[in-house]
Design a protein around this motif. Structure first.
Motif, short mmCIF file in Angstrom:
data_model
loop_
_atom_site.label_atom_id
_atom_site.label_comp_id
_atom_site.label_asym_id
_atom_site.label_seq_id
_atom_site.Cartn_x
_atom_site.Cartn_y
_atom_site.Cartn_z
N GLU A 4 24.74 57.37 36.74
CA GLU A 4 24.61 56.52 37.98
C GLU A 4 23.06 56.31 38.22
N SER A 5 22.29 57.28 38.17
CA SER A 5 20.89 57.22 38.66
C SER A 5 20.18 56.57 37.47
N VAL A 6 20.47 56.70 36.15
CA VAL A 6 19.88 55.96 35.28
C VAL A 6 20.19 54.59 35.45
N LEU A 7 21.46 54.25 35.56
CA LEU A 7 21.60 52.56 35.88
C LEU A 7 20.94 51.98 37.24
N ASP A 8 20.76 52.77 38.21
CA ASP A 8 19.98 52.65 39.48
C ASP A 8 18.59 52.38 39.11
N HIS A 9 18.10 53.31 38.37
CA HIS A 9 16.56 53.25 37.84
C HIS A 9 16.45 52.03 37.15
N LEU A 10 17.10 51.74 36.23
CA LEU A 10 17.04 50.52 35.23
C LEU A 10 17.14 49.16 35.91
N ALA A 11 18.16 49.10 37.05
CA ALA A 11 18.29 48.03 37.92
C ALA A 11 16.72 48.05 38.86
N ARG A 12 16.31 48.93 39.27
CA ARG A 12 15.03 48.82 39.90
C ARG A 12 13.95 48.35 39.14
N LEU A 13 13.78 48.71 37.95
CA LEU A 13 12.82 48.33 37.11
C LEU A 13 12.94 46.86 36.68
N TYR A 14 14.14 46.45 36.80
CA TYR A 14 14.38 44.88 36.31
C TYR A 14 14.21 43.95 37.38
N ALA A 15 14.46 44.69 38.69
CA ALA A 15 14.18 43.98 40.05
C ALA A 15 12.57 43.41 40.36
N ALA A 16 11.92 44.65 39.76
CA ALA A 16 10.49 44.49 40.09
C ALA A 16 9.76 43.59 39.09
N SER A 17 10.18 43.48 37.76
CA SER A 17 9.70 42.87 36.61
C SER A 17 10.53 42.39 35.80
N ASP A 18 10.43 41.27 35.10
CA ASP A 18 11.12 40.77 33.94
C ASP A 18 10.96 41.38 32.70
N ASP A 19 9.86 42.26 32.58
CA ASP A 19 8.96 42.96 31.52
C ASP A 19 8.88 44.16 31.78
N PRO A 20 9.72 45.00 32.32
CA PRO A 20 8.99 46.40 32.73
C PRO A 20 8.44 47.38 31.88
N TRP A 21 8.54 47.32 30.72
CA TRP A 21 7.81 47.99 29.92
C TRP A 21 6.79 47.04 28.80
N ASP A 22 6.53 46.08 29.21
CA ASP A 22 5.69 45.16 28.66
C ASP A 22 5.86 44.66 27.04
N HIS A 23 7.15 44.47 26.92
CA HIS A 23 7.70 44.37 25.52
C HIS A 23 7.08 43.04 24.97
N ARG A 24 6.71 42.17 25.92
CA ARG A 24 6.20 40.63 25.32
C ARG A 24 4.63 40.79 25.03
N THR A 25 4.02 41.86 25.50
CA THR A 25 2.63 41.64 25.61
C THR A 25 1.79 43.01 25.16
N SER A 26 2.44 44.17 24.86
CA SER A 26 2.24 45.36 24.62
C SER A 26 1.77 45.46 22.86
N PRO A 27 0.53 45.84 22.51
CA PRO A 27 0.28 45.74 21.20
C PRO A 27 1.14 47.09 20.77
N TYR A 28 1.56 48.08 21.43
CA TYR A 28 2.22 49.17 20.91
C TYR A 28 3.73 48.76 20.47
N GLU A 29 4.38 47.82 21.61
CA GLU A 29 5.55 47.56 21.45
C GLU A 29 5.83 46.47 20.30
N ALA A 30 4.83 45.76 20.15
CA ALA A 30 4.66 44.88 19.01
C ALA A 30 4.66 45.48 17.54
N ALA A 31 3.78 46.69 17.37
CA ALA A 31 3.62 47.38 16.21
C ALA A 31 5.22 48.05 16.06
N LYS A 32 5.67 48.67 17.11
CA LYS A 32 7.03 49.16 16.93
C LYS A 32 7.96 48.39 16.37
N TYR A 33 8.07 47.16 17.12
CA TYR A 33 9.01 45.97 16.40
C TYR A 33 8.82 45.76 14.99
#
Length: 183
Positions: A4-33
């Motif tokens: 439950e704490s994980v679900l709450d944590h994820l909900a809080r992250l997405y409530a604060a941002s539509d891209d909480p890990w910068d998937h759309r803009t991070s060079p690290y994420e782009a390289a991982k993809y």
């Protein structure tokens, strides 16, 4: 099942941002993809499933290789964001659900586990492995963060090891902060 704490944590992250890990803009994420798509291969895939789609950034890049792609996430806000982000792709459906409990009852020639294994319990990983043995007709690709997080049920390598106990040894590529395992 994620605690439950994980679900709450994820909900809080997405409530604060539509891209909480910068998937759309991070060079690290782009390289991982890029590395993930290279491990997956060019396709085409008749029916693919991405478990842990988040905001849909990787699903958008995967979709051209798929005749049908189901993107799944446990966080309602992430599902809503992904649906909006992927609405122009008719071959993609985004569903809310938790692995292994809510996995679709059909065969997939590609299953992508997008940094989800360490959120699961050992029992969930065993259930996921059983589901994969009967529903994954092609490759299963697990992308796993190798560092620690405050929400780990298991660390990433340990979680992959539990899945390997069910599916057999994967081909592993170590990318430093993450690894890609192909079963």
């Amino acid at each position: 099942m994620p605690r439950e704490s994980v679900l709450d944590h994820l909900a809080r992250l997405y409530a604060a941002s539509d891209d909480p890990w910068d998937h759309r803009t991070s060079p690290y994420e782009a390289a991982k993809y890029d590395a993930t798509l290279e491990a997956i291969g060019p396709g085409p895939f008749a029916d693919a499933l991405e478990i842990g789609c988040g905001n849909g950034t990787l699903a958008r890049r995967l979709a051209p290789r798929c005749e049908r792609l189901t993107a799944m996430d446990v966080t309602p806000a992430a599902v809503a964001i992904a649906r909006s982000h992927l609405a122009d792709l008719p071959q993609v459906s985004v569903v809310e659900g938790m692995a292994p409990r809510d996995l679709p009852d059909r065969a997939f020639d590609l299953v992508l586990l997008s940094e989800v294994l360490y959120f699961l319990t050992p029992e969930d990983i065993a259930g996921l492995g059983s589901w994969l043995k009967t529903h994954a007709t092609g490759h299963t690709v697990a992308v796993t963060w190798t560092g620690s997080t405050s929400e780990d049920e298991l660390d990433g390598p340990c979680a992959v090891s539990l899945l390997a106990d069910v599916l057999g040894l994967p081909a592993t590529t170590d990318h430093g902060r993450y690894r890609i395992d192909v079963f």
